[in-house]
Design an enzyme around this catalytic site. Structure first.
Site, PDB file in Angstrom:
ATOM      1  N   LEU A   1       0.811  -1.213   0.000  1.00  0.00           N
ATOM      2  CA  LEU A   1       0.000   0.000   0.000  1.00  0.00           C
ATOM      3  C   LEU A   1       0.851   1.273   0.000  1.00  0.00           C
ATOM      4  CD1 LEU A   1      -2.997  -0.974   2.313  1.00  0.00           C
ATOM      5  CD2 LEU A   1      -2.715  -1.257  -0.156  1.00  0.00           C
TER       6      LEU A   1
ATOM      7  N   ASN B   1       7.290  -3.081   3.481  1.00  0.00           N
ATOM      8  CA  ASN B   1       8.414  -2.354   2.853  1.00  0.00           C
ATOM      9  C   ASN B   1       8.033  -0.930   2.493  1.00  0.00           C
ATOM     10  OD1 ASN B   1       6.721  -3.307   0.827  1.00  0.00           O
ATOM     11  ND2 ASN B   1       8.367  -3.691  -0.628  1.00  0.00           N
TER      12      ASN B   1
ATOM     13  N   HIS C   1       9.572 -14.282   0.782  1.00  0.00           N
ATOM     14  CA  HIS C   1       9.756 -14.043  -0.651  1.00  0.00           C
ATOM     15  C   HIS C   1      10.941 -14.922  -1.030  1.00  0.00           C
ATOM     16  CE1 HIS C   1      10.610 -11.036  -4.111  1.00  0.00           C
ATOM     17  NE2 HIS C   1      11.638 -11.857  -4.119  1.00  0.00           N
TER      18      HIS C   1
ATOM     19  N   HIS D   1       3.883 -15.561  -3.369  1.00  0.00           N
ATOM     20  CA  HIS D   1       3.940 -15.591  -4.843  1.00  0.00           C
ATOM     21  C   HIS D   1       4.784 -16.719  -5.439  1.00  0.00           C
ATOM     22  CE1 HIS D   1       7.603 -13.473  -3.846  1.00  0.00           C
ATOM     23  NE2 HIS D   1       7.025 -12.315  -3.681  1.00  0.00           N
TER      24      HIS D   1
ATOM     25  N   ASP E   1      -0.172  -9.677  -4.907  1.00  0.00           N
ATOM     26  CA  ASP E   1       1.113  -8.972  -4.892  1.00  0.00           C
ATOM     27  C   ASP E   1       0.947  -7.602  -5.562  1.00  0.00           C
ATOM     28  OD1 ASP E   1       3.719  -8.245  -4.488  1.00  0.00           O
ATOM     29  OD2 ASP E   1       4.590  -9.713  -5.861  1.00  0.00           O
TER      30      ASP E   1
END
Lengths: 318, 430
Positions: B64, B95, B180, B233, B308
């Site tokens: 966001l 992040n 990740h 992902h 994502d």
């Protein structure tokens, strides 16, 4: 070989060999043949591109290619200007697209671009009205190099069809090899490539070539051997151990050259690392056509500019 | 007392094995009753004729950008995009600038989300301070402030020791560690999937092995620690195989797959001639990997779908392919892209499709919602499976437009989004 009067290159840009059909490649080579004659005249200039403006946008260092384009532009009477990254606004943080749009606002007819990053010419071709010519983009393509290589081979061999061409060197980082494999395989030649396995990109064979791991296997019985520069500046320290060992296993030496056909041509796109990928005895030997490649580069670039400008038939008849 | 009656819909709730024409009564933000016909004269009525009534969709993976990168997205615009995409709840990655590695940032994000009052926003805290991969962030403080998981997403947790400790420590709060998975030394400076297309385009490749190596490591560490691992992902056949093996051994591992990794292959980079909206990390993979992911969705190894959602400003994406940032927006295209692909073309049962977007992610992250059982929060997604619309980024509520799906005509779109019994978004009828 003469150009059929109706033959034209019906495209705005030359971003790579990949989009070209065999007929288009043939047309460019045939036109380049005629351009060679112009350089043999006492006055090496024709008015074909009089009033046209060419911008040479070199975002990556180049001497040979830039000079070659400049000579080609002058011989066709185009107005040309060149600039390199260091002298441009790029150093002030302007994006490539903004740089190109600003140049286009001055209404040039051609933008010749050399860029460090693959795909940059394609991005510009999409947004610009000018013709975009790729003078080398990253590790992707260098179409005019492959065309001048093909012209050189054809002048010596008469045809590309059935020729066995070995290309040896840093396949991972080379745009020259990609354009050459695409062009030569499309024109009916057999292409063999060779490199240490750590310098072979994945699934390279899908470009249309045989992939070898030993130089000897690639050059055995070849009609042409093309050596690629080991791009020392692009190597990490883990791709192969040392330049010394590279020479030992992959350099084109007089002994190795004996594996090829007796009249095999020796080519190199330059700049050469003598004593790394090629031994000086071969580079300067009787089979070498390395300097002819440079001469033919001017003719090929004249042909590309001429054809993209809509030219057809005899360039000298204007 | 607020009352809402959703009439005439087809209620599909995987948690109750329910798929029939039913009415749903919501009282004070909770599901009060589901029945064939409900009389309630005081209730506001929502006519759901022709629509599917599903548990609210949950997207466990978004960015966001607030605080720090408000020109790309804010909590308000991101949660508006979520609502317009049919999502009642989203998790947002840490992040940001400053990084969400402490309770103050977690609270800030929750405050912004509450002010926006659209989709529910669940912050994911950082595993390591400043995402530096060196020391654990204050996970407990963040969990208390509302963080629902921990991740250094954008980067892998490279240090195996740190990952081990994170998987152990997070058990105090019963939350998953989301990784990740990408071995950085193998990914090198790659910008797309390593394979025939990258070779032809002259772009530096990210090998599938970069993902598989780290998924394998993480599954081993989850087994060692007993911690809960969620693989973000997932994009490769090998990575999926390592998750499958872990599950077979009883390791607490879950995984998500994005819509774009199912709908597109690396050929999109070539076909679009280096369009930077085909650049994301992990990269679009080759057809064999995509086929394996589809199989994983069908056989249930893939727990959930997640976008994502990675907004970037047009000025950042206009660069050369090598230089443009990784990532695409996903919130406003995810449902139609996946419905059209999975249900319409690959004949995935609708109930499983809905589970992949609602009950499964809610369970993997321990979130409320994901069910229409009586007493559950009334978070509901209404779907119009017959709607056929063209993706038009100019109409996105997200601040960013970086999507490779522009212009695609897709069937099966969200029609309305209800959060806590309140319709926060409805598609305008045209």
């Amino acid at each position: 070989m003469s150009v059929k009067p109706a033959a034209r290159l019906r495209r705005k840009d030359l971003v790579g060999i990949d989009p070209l059909s065999p007929d288009e490649i043939q047309l460019i080579l045939d036109t380049a043949d005629q351009m060679r004659d112009i350089a043999a005249r006492p006055i090496k200039k024709v008015p074909a591109l009089r009033g046209k403006t060419v911008v040479n946008l070199f975002m990556e260092a180049s001497t040979r290619t830039r000079f070659s384009f400049e000579v080609a532009e002058k011989r066709l009477s185009a107005d040309s200007l060149s600039f390199s990254a260091a002298a441009s606004s790029v150093s002030k943080g302007e994006t490539l697209v903004d740089t190109a749009l600003n140049l286009e606002a001055m209404q040039p007819d051609f933008i010749v671009i050399r860029h460090f990053h693959a795909g940059a010419p394609h991005q510009l071709a999409r947004i610009l009205k000018s013709s975009v010519i790729n003078a080398g983009d990253g590790a992707h393509e260098h179409p005019t190099q492959a065309l001048l290589d093909a012209l050189t081979m054809r002048l010596h061999r008469g045809t590309l069809e059935g020729q066995v061409v070995a290309i040896v060197g840093d396949l991972q980082h080379s745009r020259v090899v990609r354009s050459n494999v695409l062009l030569l395989s499309r024109m009916g030649a057999t292409v063999r490539v060779a490199a240490p396995p750590s310098l072979i990109p994945l699934e390279m064979e899908k470009l249309g070539c045989e992939v070898h791991r030993r130089i000897e296997d690639a050059i055995a019985g070849a009609d042409v051997v093309m050596m690629l520069r080991i791009q020392l500046e692009r190597q990490g320290r883990m791709n192969f151990p040392t330049v010394r060992e590279y020479y030992d296993f992959f350099a084109l030496t007089p002994e190795r050259l004996k594996l090829a056909k007796r009249d095999c041509l020796v080519m190199h796109p330059g700049p050469m690392n003598r004593g790394v990928e090629i031994d000086s005895r071969v580079a300067d030997g009787p089979q070498s056509v390395i300097l002819e490649q440079v001469t033919n580069g001017v003719a090929v670039r004249m042909a590309v500019l001429y054809l993209l400008a809509g030219g057809h038939g005899e360039p000298t008849a204007d | 007392m607020s009352r809402l009656l959703i009439k005439h819909g087809r209620v599909v709730d995987p948690t109750q094995r329910m798929d029939e024409g039913l009415w749903v009564l919501i009282v004070d933000g909770k599901v009060a009753r589901i029945a064939e016909r409900i009389e309630d004269r005081d209730a506001e009525v929502l006519d759901a004729t022709g629509l599917v009534v599903a548990p609210g969709f949950v997207d466990v993976h978004t960015h966001l950008r607030e605080p720090g990168f408000e020109y790309k997205e804010t909590v308000a615009t991101g949660s508006a995009a979520a609502a317009a995409g049919g999502f009642t709840a989203i998790c947002c990655m840490p992040n940001t600038q400053p990084v969400n590695d402490n309770a103050a940032v977690t609270e800030f994000i929750r405050g912004r989300a509450a002010a926006a009052g659209l989709a529910r926003v669940y912050p994911i805290g950082a595993v390591s301070k400043g995402l530096q991969g060196e020391e654990l962030a204050e996970m407990g403080e963040m969990a208390r402030a509302g963080a629902v998981a921990f991740s250094d997403d954008g980067k892998p947790v490279h240090n195996a020791y740190l990952m081990r400790r994170a998987l152990e420590y997070a058990q105090l709060f019963g939350v998953p560690v989301v990784d990740h998975c990408e071995e950085p030394s193998l990914a090198a400076k790659g910008v797309m999937h390593e394979g025939a297309v990258a070779t032809r385009l002259g772009l530096r490749g990210i090998p599938a092995a970069a993902e598989e190596v780290m998924v394998a490591r993480d599954v081993v560490l989850a087994q060692l620690t007993g911690g809960r691992l969620h693989v973000a992902h997932l994009s490769t056949q090998g990575g999926l195989d390592r998750v499958r093996e872990g599950k077979a051994k009883g390791v607490a591992v879950t995984c998500e797959v994005t819509p774009h990794h199912l709908a597109l292959t690396d050929q999109a980079v070539a076909d679009s001639e280096y369009d930077t909206d085909t650049k994301m990390n992990p990269p679009l993979r080759s057809a064999d990997h995509v086929a394996a992911l589809l199989q994983g969705v069908q056989d249930g190894v893939v727990d959930c779908l997640a976008t994502d959602h990675a907004p970037h400003h047009a000025d950042e994406k206009v660069l050369e392919f090598d230089l443009a940032p990784f990532g695409i927006v996903g919130l406003e295209t995810a449902v139609p892209v996946t419905y059209d692909l999975l249900v319409r073309r690959h004949k995935l049962p609708l109930r499983l499709f809905i589970a992949l977007w609602s009950s499964n992610p809610a369970r993997a992250f321990g979130l409320p919602g994901g069910s229409l059982k009586v007493g559950s929060p009334a978070d509901i997604t209404l779907l119009d499976l017959d709607a056929r619309l063209t993706v038009n980024p100019d109409r996105f509520l997200s601040l960013s437009r970086n999507t490779p799906f522009a212009g695609q005509r897709l069937k099966g779109w969200p029609a309305a989004t209800i959060v806590g019994g309140k319709a926060v978004w409805r598609r305008e009828r045209r």
